[in-house]
Design an enzyme around this catalytic site. Structure first.
Site, PDB file in Angstrom:
ATOM      1  NE  ARG A  18      38.775  22.635  67.067  1.00 31.38           N
ATOM      2  CZ  ARG A  18      37.892  23.327  67.760  1.00 31.38           C
ATOM      3  NH1 ARG A  18      36.783  23.757  67.186  1.00 31.38           N
ATOM      4  NH2 ARG A  18      38.106  23.613  69.027  1.00 31.38           N
ATOM      5  CG  HIS A  43      38.126   6.155  48.818  1.00 30.05           C
ATOM      6  ND1 HIS A  43      37.779   6.478  47.532  1.00 30.05           N
ATOM      7  CD2 HIS A  43      39.441   5.823  48.763  1.00 30.05           C
ATOM      8  CE1 HIS A  43      38.846   6.374  46.741  1.00 30.05           C
ATOM      9  NE2 HIS A  43      39.866   5.978  47.492  1.00 30.05           N
ATOM     10  CD  GLU A  70      34.001   4.266  47.306  1.00 28.32           C
ATOM     11  OE1 GLU A  70      32.853   4.276  46.859  1.00 28.32           O
ATOM     12  OE2 GLU A  70      34.682   5.308  47.444  1.00 28.32           O
ATOM     13  CG  HIS A 190      31.882  11.317  41.877  1.00 31.10           C
ATOM     14  ND1 HIS A 190      32.949  11.098  42.710  1.00 31.10           N
ATOM     15  CD2 HIS A 190      32.027  12.584  41.419  1.00 31.10           C
ATOM     16  CE1 HIS A 190      33.731  12.168  42.743  1.00 31.10           C
ATOM     17  NE2 HIS A 190      33.181  13.086  41.974  1.00 31.10           N
ATOM     18  CG  ASP A 191      29.481  15.262  41.883  1.00 33.51           C
ATOM     19  OD1 ASP A 191      29.925  15.268  43.049  1.00 33.51           O
ATOM     20  OD2 ASP A 191      30.033  15.866  40.949  1.00 33.51           O
ATOM     21  N   GLY A 213      27.924  10.278  49.651  1.00 31.80           N
ATOM     22  CA  GLY A 213      28.531  10.873  50.830  1.00 31.80           C
ATOM     23  C   GLY A 213      28.407  12.381  50.872  1.00 31.80           C
ATOM     24  CG  HIS A 214      30.309  16.507  48.921  1.00 27.43           C
ATOM     25  ND1 HIS A 214      31.302  17.062  49.698  1.00 27.43           N
ATOM     26  CD2 HIS A 214      29.677  17.545  48.306  1.00 27.43           C
ATOM     27  CE1 HIS A 214      31.289  18.379  49.545  1.00 27.43           C
ATOM     28  NE2 HIS A 214      30.310  18.697  48.713  1.00 27.43           N
TER      29      HIS A 214
END
Length: 237
Positions: A18, A43, A70, A190-191, A213-214
């Site tokens: 936004r 990152h 990172e 990661h994942d 994170g995700h």
């Protein structure tokens, strides 16, 4: 004790959508720490599509836990680490246009480059972690180039977890054993999520840190950020 470092890239992605300052990235980082996170990971990428380089400068002034930056070790990254003096610098082999990390370093083919970059980065006082696949030769190569830790790329583990978790974790157990024997600390990322994290922790007794994170931000949409961080901390105990 395995530390939880929260990667806040996705918060920056939402903010950037936004063009204003909602959500407030700096406040979210402070709240993550207040809710129990033991580190903050960012990152920054050259196109600044999520974390901006200016964000890193601002975050350094407020983070009271462990700051982990990172990135691909080009000159801009080296300059950023020198300016901000994070506790940890994690080197990833991503190309500038990569959507997300999808492989670890070949520490043998990139030996000279990594050795030169790590030599420069250590002048900042940062601990150096090198992102690698769970391959013994890559772990040994990370030790040779001067890394303090390896961060295992865990997408292959996560993708196989529900079909065959014992088979999925085996390469990580073997690689982690070698890392521990040769004096390298062990990170992972990661994942990782609330389904596969506990088994990873149980299988890697010397795991120092996970960077998530995700999945954590996705879970926070349902559970709330404070509760989600507590759920991840509980999975690591």
């Amino acid at each position: 004790m395995t530390r939880l470092s929260v990667n806040i890239n996705k918060i920056a992605t939402l903010r950037n959508a936004r063009g204003a300052n909602n959500p407030d990235l700096i406040q979210v980082a402070k709240d993550c720490e207040r809710f129990g996170a033991e580190g903050i990971t960012v990152h920054p990428r050259p196109d600044e599509r999520h974390i901006r380089y200016d964000d890193v400068i601002e975050l350094k002034e407020v983070i009271t836990t462990e700051f982990n930056i990172e990135g691909y070790p080009d000159q801009r990254y080296l300059k950023l680490v020198d300016e901000t003096r994070p506790k940890q610098a994690t080197l990833v082999p991503d190309k500038p246009d990569a959507i997300t990390s999808n492989a670890g370093w070949d520490t043998l083919k990139n030996e000279k480059y990594l050795m030169e970059m790590i030599h420069e980065l250590k002048k900042s006082g940062a601990r150096i972690s090198v992102f690698v696949d769970p391959v013994v030769k890559m772990v040994e190569g990370a030790r040779k180039v001067g890394a303090d830790r390896v961060e295992f790329y865990t997408e292959p583990y996560a993708s196989r977890f529900h079909q065959n978790k014992d088979g999925a974790i085996l390469p990580y157990v073997e690689a982690a054993s070698v890392a521990n024997q040769i004096g390298l600390g062990i990170n992972a990322g990661h994942d990782l999520d609330l389904h596969n994290l506990k088994f990873l922790k149980q299988s890697l007794p010397h795991l120092d840190e996970v960077s998530i994170g995700h999945a954590l931000i996705c879970d926070a949409l349902y559970f709330g950020l404070e509760n989600t961080i507590q759920l991840y901390l509980r999975a690591l105990k």
